[in-house]
Design an enzyme around this catalytic site. Structure first.
Site, PDB file in Angstrom:
ATOM      1  N   ARG A 193      -5.592  -2.082   0.364  1.00  0.00           N
ATOM      2  CA  ARG A 193      -6.700  -1.972   1.305  1.00  0.00           C
ATOM      3  C   ARG A 193      -7.994  -2.586   0.779  1.00  0.00           C
ATOM      4  NH1 ARG A 193      -3.008  -1.605   3.806  1.00  0.00           N
ATOM      5  NH2 ARG A 193      -2.258   0.058   5.156  1.00  0.00           N
ATOM      6  N   TYR A 244       0.821  -1.207   0.000  1.00  0.00           N
ATOM      7  CA  TYR A 244       0.000   0.000   0.000  1.00  0.00           C
ATOM      8  C   TYR A 244       0.861   1.265   0.000  1.00  0.00           C
ATOM      9  CZ  TYR A 244      -3.856   3.126   1.130  1.00  0.00           C
ATOM     10  OH  TYR A 244      -4.787   4.127   1.097  1.00  0.00           O
ATOM     11  N   TYR A 246       0.509  -2.182   9.062  1.00  0.00           N
ATOM     12  CA  TYR A 246      -0.869  -1.856   9.418  1.00  0.00           C
ATOM     13  C   TYR A 246      -1.391  -2.743  10.540  1.00  0.00           C
ATOM     14  CZ  TYR A 246      -4.941   0.802   7.806  1.00  0.00           C
ATOM     15  OH  TYR A 246      -5.964   1.694   7.696  1.00  0.00           O
TER      16      TYR A 246
END
Length: 826
Positions: free
Chosen positions: A708, A673, A789
């Site tokens: 995501r 990402y 994340y």
């Protein structure tokens, strides 16, 4: 040293000699003996030379070093390797012509000189190599001796001026003859390996495979399914419900089969298509608008119709933008606009039939055709070649669904104008949003669109209840449908808004860890069910509206709280779950309004989201219930304290990374990402083009949950023009890291975390990851050394073969592209 050696000679007798030394002997298709007098070769025929040239040309594309020795006494050495063959060799390859004194076997050879060709091949034509070898061999031997002596002494003890002979070192002990006047040779034999432990009878018995178990489990599931379907038949209130249930069941089966056939690279377009098709909640709004008996109901119907149209138009625009990114300059021209002819013809045929009043069943036929086209819209995403056809099919299906609903309702002119105006406003808003969506904003955009579907479903359900002449006379199926559409829509709306906030950075990605989390969820769930019991009791209007409003509120709070309690690493799963919810809300509307098209499309979308959810959970080794309930860890995590990994991080720079890339032959790039956020895909594409033109084998490795939302990185790379045939999935590429020279990780963290395999107590234990650490060298590009994340430390950063290249991904990729071009001479 592990090299693969191939040899070629015109004399068949040399084959046995080459193979005896472990080499691979190359042969040509033409059988001809080239043995001459005195052990030398003789001149071969033209047919043989043509076959040999074809074989050698192919070999030059694969090998790194070519050594030639072919000579014929009294004649010029034959040309065996042409300029064209050298041009096919990889940059950095070497040719050594030992026949240079007789003219050379390689066309690019220059006698007594070393040259480098335009494609980076070094050609040696030295005629004095024999006199150069003694110095080289002496240097190699002395280097070995010095390294051996260093390994015995100071380099072992790390103590200055202390020379220590390590008897535990097998190499040192085996070379030791005399120590302090004592004979030490021969070295003692190492102890024999321990005999394998005998397995006791109990462990042997525990390994017996129970072949009956899967059949028994399958039989149980079949029994449950059959009993459930027959039970529905027992409680079915009327034939209409049974027909609708049949539509629902078959749509589920079709939906699962269609969705599982969609390739992973197209999962993002799949979510965009299903998001657009879920906008058929507009049909419920249109139905309500045509039968409204109050201003409040009309307002709810108008909201459902307008918001749903935003979804339809915006979703299809986003889908087209994503699919266009996968186009390649070499693709043949496309004429999908021609499918507009049968679509327009079908609409005209239906309109004429419906307005004639003589074919009342044409409405049902049009709705069935619309459902089939929507199924085709998803089925087309099974491959790149049919994906845009699928999008066109979905658009035609929704358009025909809207037309068949208008034909079925036959609204007056004022209502028709009102519907057209509302859909026009929604379409304009959807186009405005769709035109401005960037690839990095796709996840939050999809989440925001899901919230609109949730609002539309709840609005239509509440409006339908309020529009009933006598609410106490509504049948149980109708009441259950109203309740489910209201509750599922509310959960979808608030959950999607929280997901949007987390993905867009407006809310923290960390889970909300309220100590009473489970009790809050249970309380809200109980309140929602209690309100449902009141609704199912067939109450008067006031009581029913209060109960329905209570269910709407408590379910909305439940959706908000459950999503807020889920961490950012699980957002890909949350998106797919919400996608599934929107489909089930649409199904409930279908039962509520007795519209099979809504049931068909809703089941299709619900199954789509459920199938993607399973794929995502499998890719993260997560249990779906633990994700939805805000739990931590994978199915394999033991729940103990996570391991503490120790070591030092080593950093590198752009110049050294460029040199490493140019010196490597096989390169795998693993994007995450971070690449999407930095928008570094374009300079990355420039760098990849340079490396591939220099003969490097470059591929991309994509994790199923990279980014995501499913397939986001595939869309991102396609946008930059990266050929999708060099973009591979985890299952395709994970076994190739052992044979890879360098892996370049750009903005990925959790998906390459070795703790998933090494630490059974890690929160990501058992999660399938890309094994980048098994390559010869890993370069990790990140902004900082912070955790990913999921918030889990990554031991890959500490490994000996890993260097960190810190900085903004786009800026670093631009510098790498420039540096690689400079080294490649471009």
């Amino acid at each position: 040293m592990g090299a693969i050696v191939r040899a070629f000679d015109v004399r068949p007798v040399t084959k046995e000699q080459v193979e005896a030394m472990g080499g691979h002997f190359l042969e040509v298709d033409v059988k001809e003996d080239g043995s001459g007098a005195g052990g030398y070769a003789k001149e071969m025929s033209k047919e043989w030379h043509a076959a040999a040239a074809k074989m050698l040309s192919k070999q030059c594309e694969e090998v790194d070093i070519v050594i030639t020795t072919a000579q014929i006494p009294g004649r010029k050495a034959p040309i065996m390797i042409t300029k064209d063959m050298v041009a096919k060799m990889k940059s950095g390859s070497v040719t050594v012509d030992l026949a240079a004194e007789s003219g050379g076997n390689i066309e690019t050879t220059v006698k007594d000189e070393k040259i480098i060709t335009d494609n980076g091949v070094t050609c040696l034509g030295y005629t004095d190599l024999a006199s150069r070898l003694p110095t080289t061999s002496s240097s190699l031997y002395s280097n070995n001796i010095s390294k051996f002596l260093l390994s015995i002494g100071p380099q072992t003890t790390k103590v200055k001026d202390y020379f220590y002979i390590d008897h535990e070192d097998d190499a040192v002990r085996g070379m030791l003859a005399v120590e302090n006047g004592k004979l030490m040779w021969p070295a003692p034999m190492p102890p024999p390996p321990a005999a394998p432990a005998k397995k006791d009878q109990k462990s042997a018995e525990s390994e017996v495979v129970d072949y009956r178990a899967p059949y028994a489990q399958g039989a149980k599931r079949a029994g449950y399914l059959a009993g459930g379907v027959l039970a529905v038949g027992c409680i079915s209130p009327d034939p209409a419900f049974s027909a609708m249930f049949t539509t629902f069941a078959l749509s589920n089966i079709i939906g699962v089969q269609v969705v599982l056939g969609v390739t992973h690279a197209l999962h993002s377009p799949l979510m965009a298509v299903t998001n657009a098709i879920s906008g058929t909640t507009a049909l419920g709004g249109m139905h309500l608008l045509a039968h409204s008996n109050s201003a409040g109901v009309s307002a709810l119907a108008a909201a459902a119709t307008t918001l749903s149209t935003v979804n339809i138009v915006g979703g299809f625009i986003v889908t087209k933008k994503m699919l266009d990114m996968f186009k390649r300059p070499t693709d043949p021209p496309e004429y999908y606009h021609l499918y507009g002819i049968p679509a327009a013809g079908s609409l005209a045929f239906y309109t004429a039939g419906s307005m004639s009043g003589h074919v009342p069943e044409i409405d049902s036929a049009a709705a069935t055709l619309a459902g089939l086209l929507c199924i085709g819209g998803i089925g087309g995403l099974s491959s790149q070649s049919t994906a845009r056809l699928g999008a066109a099919s979905g658009q035609a299906g929704v358009a025909l669904g809207v037309a068949s609903t208008l034909g079925h309702l036959h609204p007056d002119f004022a209502t028709t104008a009102k519907i057209a105006t509302l859909m026009g406003i929604g379409g304009a808003a959807g186009k405005y949003i769709g035109d401005r969506v960037e690839p990095t904003s796709l996840p939050q955009t999809v989440a925001a669109f899901h919230s609109l579907v949730g609002i539309a479903a709840s609005a239509a359900a509440v409006g339908d209840f309020a529009n009933a002449p006598v609410t106490a006379e509504l049948d149980k199926v109708h009441l259950a449908s109203i309740y489910l559409a209201t509750v599922i829509g509310s959960v979808t709306c608030t959950g999607s808004l929280v997901a949007f906030g987390k993905l867009d950075g407006r809310l923290t990605s960390a889970p909300m860890q309220h100590p009473a989390r489970d009790r809050i969820n249970m309380g809200l769930g109980a309140a929602t069910l209690g309100a449902g019991a009141v609704v199912m009791g067939g109450p008067e209007f006031g009581t029913g509206m209060a109960a329905l409003g209570g269910a709407l509120t408590t379910s909305g709070l439940l959706g908000w709280h459950m999503t807020a309690s889920i961490g950012g690493a699980d957002m890909p799963v949350v998106i797919t779950v919400l996608n599934s919810y929107s489909g089930w809300a649409l199904c409930a509307e279908g039962f509520m309004l007795d519209m099979p098209i809504l049931t068909t499309v809703g089941a299709l979308i619900g199954c789509s989201g459920a199938a993607l959810t399973k794929i995502m959970c499998d890719a993260m080794n997560r249990d779906i219930l633990s994700v939805i309930l805000g739990g931590y860890g994978t199915k394999s995590s033991r729940g103990g304290a996570a391991m503490k990994f120790e070591g030092e991080v080593t950093q590198t720079n752009v110049d050294d990374t460029c040199k490493l890339l140019m010196e490597s032959e096989t390169i795998i790039i693993v994007p995450g990402y971070g690449l999407a956020v930095a928008k570094g895909q374009y300079p990355l594409k420039d760098m990849v083009d340079t490396l591939r033109s220099a003969g490097k084998k470059v591929r991309f490795g994509i994790h199923p949950v990279a980014g995501r939302m499913p397939g986001q990185l595939n869309v991102l790379l396609a946008e930059a023009g990266v050929p999708y045939d060099i973009v591979e999935e985890l299952e395709e590429i994970n076994d190739d890291f052992d044979d890879t020279d360098v892996v370049l990780v750009i903005g990925a963290n959790d998906t390459i975390n070795s703790a998933a395999e090494d630490d059974p107590n890690s929160e990501i234990a058992g999660m399938p990851v890309l094994r980048v650490w098994k390559s010869k060298q890993v370069i990790v590009m990140k902004r900082s050394l912070a955790a990913g994340y999921a918030g889990v430390e990554n031991p890959v950063f500490l490994k000996d073969n890993t260097d960190m290249l810190l900085g903004d991904a786009k800026d670093t990729c631009e510098k790498l592209a420039v540096g690689v071009k400079a080294l490649a001479g471009k």
